[in-house]
Scaffold this motif. Structure first.
Motif, PDB file in Angstrom:
ATOM      1  N   TRP A   7      70.837  45.111  24.439  1.00  0.00           N
ATOM      2  CA  TRP A   7      69.874  44.447  25.312  1.00  0.00           C
ATOM      3  C   TRP A   7      68.707  43.926  24.471  1.00  0.00           C
ATOM      4  O   TRP A   7      68.106  44.659  23.701  1.00  0.00           O
ATOM      5  CB  TRP A   7      69.360  45.445  26.342  1.00  0.00           C
ATOM      6  N   CYS A  10      62.240  43.375  25.460  1.00  0.00           N
ATOM      7  CA  CYS A  10      61.299  42.612  26.272  1.00  0.00           C
ATOM      8  C   CYS A  10      59.934  42.749  25.623  1.00  0.00           C
ATOM      9  O   CYS A  10      59.417  43.859  25.489  1.00  0.00           O
ATOM     10  CB  CYS A  10      61.294  43.157  27.702  1.00  0.00           C
ATOM     11  N   ARG A  11      59.360  41.631  25.203  1.00  0.00           N
ATOM     12  CA  ARG A  11      58.091  41.716  24.488  1.00  0.00           C
ATOM     13  C   ARG A  11      57.238  40.494  24.769  1.00  0.00           C
ATOM     14  O   ARG A  11      57.714  39.452  25.209  1.00  0.00           O
ATOM     15  CB  ARG A  11      58.333  41.837  22.981  1.00  0.00           C
ATOM     16  N   THR A  12      55.945  40.676  24.541  1.00  0.00           N
ATOM     17  CA  THR A  12      55.010  39.563  24.551  1.00  0.00           C
ATOM     18  C   THR A  12      54.402  39.465  23.160  1.00  0.00           C
ATOM     19  O   THR A  12      54.348  40.453  22.421  1.00  0.00           O
ATOM     20  CB  THR A  12      53.890  39.760  25.576  1.00  0.00           C
ATOM     21  N   THR A  19      55.685  45.651  23.567  1.00  0.00           N
ATOM     22  CA  THR A  19      57.143  45.656  23.628  1.00  0.00           C
ATOM     23  C   THR A  19      57.605  46.768  24.547  1.00  0.00           C
ATOM     24  O   THR A  19      57.143  47.908  24.428  1.00  0.00           O
ATOM     25  CB  THR A  19      57.748  45.869  22.226  1.00  0.00           C
ATOM     26  N   PRO A  23      65.342  48.999  28.116  1.00  0.00           N
ATOM     27  CA  PRO A  23      65.434  48.463  29.472  1.00  0.00           C
ATOM     28  C   PRO A  23      65.129  49.539  30.520  1.00  0.00           C
ATOM     29  O   PRO A  23      65.584  50.680  30.420  1.00  0.00           O
ATOM     30  CB  PRO A  23      66.888  47.999  29.588  1.00  0.00           C
TER      31      PRO A  23
END
Length: 237
Positions: A7, A10-12, A19, A23
């Motif tokens: 997976w 998910c980070r900005t 981060t 999941p």
């Protein structure tokens, strides 16, 4: 056969980089027949067990749930640099620097007005404390505070809001405040009864000048305080 692809994290990025370590399911329940528009006013939300990694430090959301008109959240933070938090405040960003790291924990329960039949009701508490490091204040000639202890707590139970602060540092001196205010109609106002004990011993208050909101302001003098205040907020001087 090869297994499933990992997976993607998910980070900005940018100033507020973070981060999601792995999941975590986000479950949203909406009213029957509301369709996509129901996402704006969900009947239930569940986001539990999330670990968020900052450039330094972590935030763990143990639980974030909504059940009807009730929200609940518990979690903790560790090793969060003050410099990261200062990005959210122009005053802190301009006046404070250093390697101070903070920890925190919280447990909050909110019942909205539709649940109470009146004003919203909040219960639980938030705790923020120094873990390590120090901070310097000032722009042209930063002053190290020599912090040994910074511990702040706010707890709500029923209509009572209790706040506690303990501060100890080579430059700051010592301060200890413990106050409880009775909220009226779910709010703190000028007529709210207050019980407070405050003690402080500061050889110099010069380090407070950068927080006054006036550039180039200079403060001098010392502060010794021992006060009890059983009175409405409007009478506190």
């Amino acid at each position: 056969m090869p297994g499933p692809a990992p997976w993607p994290p998910c980070r900005t990025r940018g100033r507020f980089a973070l981060t999601l370590a792995q999941p975590v399911p986000l479950r949203i329940g909406v009213a029957p027949g509301s369709g996509v528009a129901g996402l704006a006013k969900p009947e239930s939300v569940a986001f539990n067990g999330a670990l968020i990694r900052l450039p330094a430090g972590t935030v763990r959301i143990e639980s974030l749930t909504k059940t009807g008109p009730r929200w609940n959240s518990r979690g903790a933070a560790a090793g969060v640099p003050l410099n990261y938090l200062a990005q959210f405040s122009p005053s802190l960003r301009e006046n404070v620097r250093g390697n101070l790291t903070l920890g925190a924990d919280w447990s909050l329960d909110l019942r909205t007005a539709s649940a109470t039949g009146g004003t919203p009701a909040l219960a639980g508490g938030v705790h923020v404390f120094r873990e390590a490091g120090d901070a310097s204040v000032g722009v042209d000639s930063p002053v190290p505070l020599g912090l040994r202890t910074f511990d702040a707590r706010a707890d709500v139970q029923g209509s009572s809001l209790r706040t506690q602060l303990t501060l100890d540092g080579a430059r700051t001196g010592t301060a200890k405040v413990d106050g409880t205010v009775q909220m009226i109609g779910g709010r703190v106002n000028r007529d709210s009864p207050l019980r407070m004990t405050a003690n402080a011993d500061m050889a110099s208050i010069g380090w407070l000048a950068p927080f006054a909101g006036q550039r180039d302001l200079e403060l001098d003098g010392n502060l010794k305080l021992a006060r009890r205040a059983p009175a409405p907020l409007a009478r506190l001087r």
